[in-house]
Motif scaffolding. Structure first.
Motif, short mmCIF file in Angstrom:
data_model
loop_
_atom_site.label_atom_id
_atom_site.label_comp_id
_atom_site.label_asym_id
_atom_site.label_seq_id
_atom_site.Cartn_x
_atom_site.Cartn_y
_atom_site.Cartn_z
N GLN A 69 5.92 -49.45 -25.77
CA GLN A 69 7.30 -49.94 -25.93
C GLN A 69 7.66 -51.21 -26.98
N PRO A 70 6.68 -52.20 -27.14
CA PRO A 70 7.19 -53.13 -28.17
C PRO A 70 7.01 -52.66 -29.52
N LEU A 71 6.02 -51.54 -29.69
CA LEU A 71 5.84 -50.68 -30.96
C LEU A 71 7.29 -49.80 -31.46
N VAL A 72 7.43 -49.32 -30.34
CA VAL A 72 8.80 -48.57 -30.82
C VAL A 72 9.95 -49.32 -31.02
N LYS A 73 10.28 -50.40 -30.35
CA LYS A 73 11.02 -51.38 -30.75
C LYS A 73 10.93 -52.08 -32.24
N ALA A 74 9.71 -52.29 -32.43
CA ALA A 74 9.46 -52.67 -33.94
C ALA A 74 9.83 -51.64 -35.07
N PHE A 75 9.22 -50.48 -34.68
CA PHE A 75 9.54 -49.46 -35.59
C PHE A 75 11.32 -49.35 -36.00
N GLN A 76 11.95 -49.29 -34.71
CA GLN A 76 13.60 -49.25 -34.73
C GLN A 76 13.85 -50.32 -35.63
N LYS A 77 13.47 -51.38 -35.24
CA LYS A 77 13.90 -52.80 -35.98
C LYS A 77 13.60 -52.75 -37.41
N ASN A 78 12.71 -51.80 -37.85
CA ASN A 78 12.41 -51.95 -39.25
C ASN A 78 12.74 -50.59 -40.04
N ASP A 79 13.74 -50.03 -39.06
CA ASP A 79 14.55 -48.62 -39.73
C ASP A 79 13.46 -47.47 -39.83
N LEU A 80 12.43 -47.48 -39.21
CA LEU A 80 11.41 -46.34 -39.21
C LEU A 80 11.84 -45.56 -38.10
N LYS A 81 11.94 -44.08 -38.37
CA LYS A 81 11.97 -43.18 -37.32
C LYS A 81 10.81 -43.09 -36.66
N VAL A 82 11.02 -42.89 -35.24
CA VAL A 82 9.96 -42.84 -34.21
C VAL A 82 9.29 -41.55 -33.84
N GLY A 83 8.07 -41.45 -34.20
CA GLY A 83 7.31 -40.15 -33.74
C GLY A 83 6.57 -40.44 -32.62
N LEU A 84 6.44 -39.60 -31.53
CA LEU A 84 5.59 -39.89 -30.57
C LEU A 84 4.54 -38.57 -30.27
N TYR A 85 3.24 -38.87 -30.65
CA TYR A 85 2.28 -37.80 -30.51
C TYR A 85 2.05 -37.55 -28.92
N TYR A 86 1.90 -36.37 -28.52
CA TYR A 86 1.56 -36.38 -27.03
C TYR A 86 0.65 -34.95 -26.96
N SER A 87 -0.50 -34.96 -26.18
CA SER A 87 -1.33 -34.06 -26.04
C SER A 87 -0.94 -32.98 -24.90
N LEU A 88 -0.63 -31.86 -24.92
CA LEU A 88 -0.29 -30.99 -23.93
C LEU A 88 -1.24 -30.82 -23.08
N LEU A 89 -2.47 -30.74 -23.23
CA LEU A 89 -3.74 -30.47 -22.36
C LEU A 89 -4.10 -31.77 -21.93
N ASP A 90 -4.93 -31.94 -21.22
CA ASP A 90 -5.33 -33.31 -20.57
C ASP A 90 -6.47 -33.03 -19.83
N TRP A 91 -7.79 -33.34 -20.26
CA TRP A 91 -9.23 -33.24 -19.96
C TRP A 91 -9.39 -34.28 -18.76
N SER A 92 -8.45 -35.01 -18.21
CA SER A 92 -8.91 -35.96 -17.23
C SER A 92 -8.03 -35.51 -15.80
#
Length: 443
Positions: free
Chosen positions: A133-156
């Protein structure tokens, strides 16, 4: 007529994905424009794998380490020196226009406070907080587009069928699989509604089919939750852009939108024994090649378990920032350059197509040469420096349609220590001679 109109409005409200399905090529072009213009993004692989400095997830999947030993790293993930504002500031300084953070890798450990299960940094590590959460807010504050990596598979995940925690075992249990797909939808709805990302960077789609992942339904839901969101290609055919990995394409990819994801050394996450860092010069030249073929570079960093970024990575980002800041007019918003037969090196064009940028990664042994340029040259200058350069046209015959060769003098004093950029202003949109030549028939 009123009844038909009411029906159409009701359908539009209830099924917004139908509207997206009718997206025109022009509408997609507009949706993808910021990505096409960005040229540089920063990938961040941060997770419990940084504690021991081992391969993220793959180290237990490939039996280099046991699953239990791998997961014991939860106890060492402290984020004690984590400064999201400093991360965002450094990424902005590098010249990147967007950043992509691994919200959850194949090991299943979420960086945010997910309510869909309990395997997360806030619940299972000494960090005891949502670090996303704080990183996304920091990105947005610095006018950086926000990309979220997400693994569709989950070995746990206990319902994921292709890999148990002990051995490889393939099963077919529709009830478990449906629960797992619901889990993915649950987490992605959380990410979409809490963080409103500009981009999703999926991974791990190779283990299942589009039908199994419910990729069509998922892509529609993501675009319903966040209108305009961009999806990478790793969602079994339902993404927007291609993602070549590590290997720099030799020829221009067929997709109009693509991005090379690449590590600074040989590792995605932090590995204390990996000192094989590329030099800033090598990275800048790779970036330039991506630009010349109309693509982006997504350059990876791997923070340590305490949240600090290794000094080698910081230094690379700072030198990258010096170069991108100096040459921004030749980077952002440009389009693929001219074929290599016309210039010995990478090139780019402005959107109007009347400024040709020449990237010069070496000290020229004599003047630069452009072949087959039909346009008249109006002016030539050094980008980031402003020095006007002299040129001459050699070999133009009055009876021939073949253009002369343009030779450009580049004094040593104007050369950049990494890659020099020369701008060539043309009298109109670039026009190239692509024929086989001409012989004299009358004189």
């Amino acid at each position: 007529m009123k009844k038909n109109l009411l029906l159409l409005l009701t359908l539009a409200i209830l099924t917004p994905q139908l509207i997206f399905a009718q997206e025109t090529p022009q509408e997609k072009e507009e949706r993808m424009q910021w990505f096409k213009d960005a040229k540089l993004g920063i990938f961040i692989h941060w997770g419990i794998y940084s504690v021991k400095g081992i391969d993220e997830s793959w180290s237990f999947f490939n039996n280099y380490i046991s699953y239990d030993d791998y997961m014991s790293q939860l106890d060492g993930f402290t984020a004690s020196n984590y400064q999201p504002e400093a991360w965002a500031s450094l990424i902005k300084e590098s010249g990147a226009k967007y950043a992509v953070i691994t919200t959850k890798h194949h090991d299943g450990v979420a960086l945010w406070d997910t309510k869909c299960n309990d395997l997360s940094v806030p619940k299972k590590t000494p960090a005891k907080r949502d670090v996303l959460q704080p990183l996304v807010k920091a990105f947005q504050k610095n006018d950086l587009k926000v990309g979220l990596y997400y693994s569709l598979l989950d070995w746990s995940h206990p319902d994921y069928p292709n890999k148990t925690r002990v051995e490889k075992r393939y099963t077919n249990d529709p009830e478990k699989w449906n629960r797992f797909v619901d889990f993915n939808f649950c987490q992605l709805e959380e990410l979409s509604k809490q963080f409103k990302p500009d981009l999703y960077w999926f991974d791990g789609d190779w283990e299942q089919s589009a039908e199994a992942w419910k990729a069509k339904e998922l892509s529609e839901s993501l675009r319903k939750w966040n209108k305009g969101v961009i999806l990478n290609s790793r969602i079994q055919g339902y993404g927007d852009y291609a993602t070549p990995e590590q290997g720099l394409p030799v020829t221009k990819p067929s997709s109009p939108w693509w991005e090379l994801c690449m590590t600074m050394n040989n590792s995605w996450g932090y590995q204390h024994n990996d000192h094989a860092y590329k030099t800033p010069n090598q990275i800048i030249r790779i970036l330039v090649d991506c630009i010349s073929m109309g693509g982006n570079l997504l350059l990876d960093i791997g923070p340590k378990a305490d949240g600090s970024i290794p000094e080698e990575q910081v230094n690379i980002l700072k030198e990258l920032g010096r170069w991108t800041s100096k040459h921004q007019e030749a980077i952002y918003g440009t389009r693929a350059g001219i074929p290599h037969e016309h210039f010995y090196g990478p090139t780019a064009l402005n959107k109007a197509g009347d400024i040709l940028y020449l990237f010069v990664p070496h000290k020229p042994n004599g003047p630069l040469m452009i072949k087959g340029l039909k346009n008249k040259i109006n002016r030539i200058w050094v980008v980031g420096n402003g020095t006007k350069l002299n040129w001459e046209i050699v070999g133009k015959q009055y009876w021939s349609a073949v253009p002369g060769i343009a030779y450009i003098d580049v004094p040593e004093k104007v050369l950049d220590e990494q890659v020099t950029v020369i701008a060539v202003l043309l009298d109109g949109k670039v026009d190239l001679y692509r024929e086989e030549g001409q012989v004299i028939e009358s004189n």
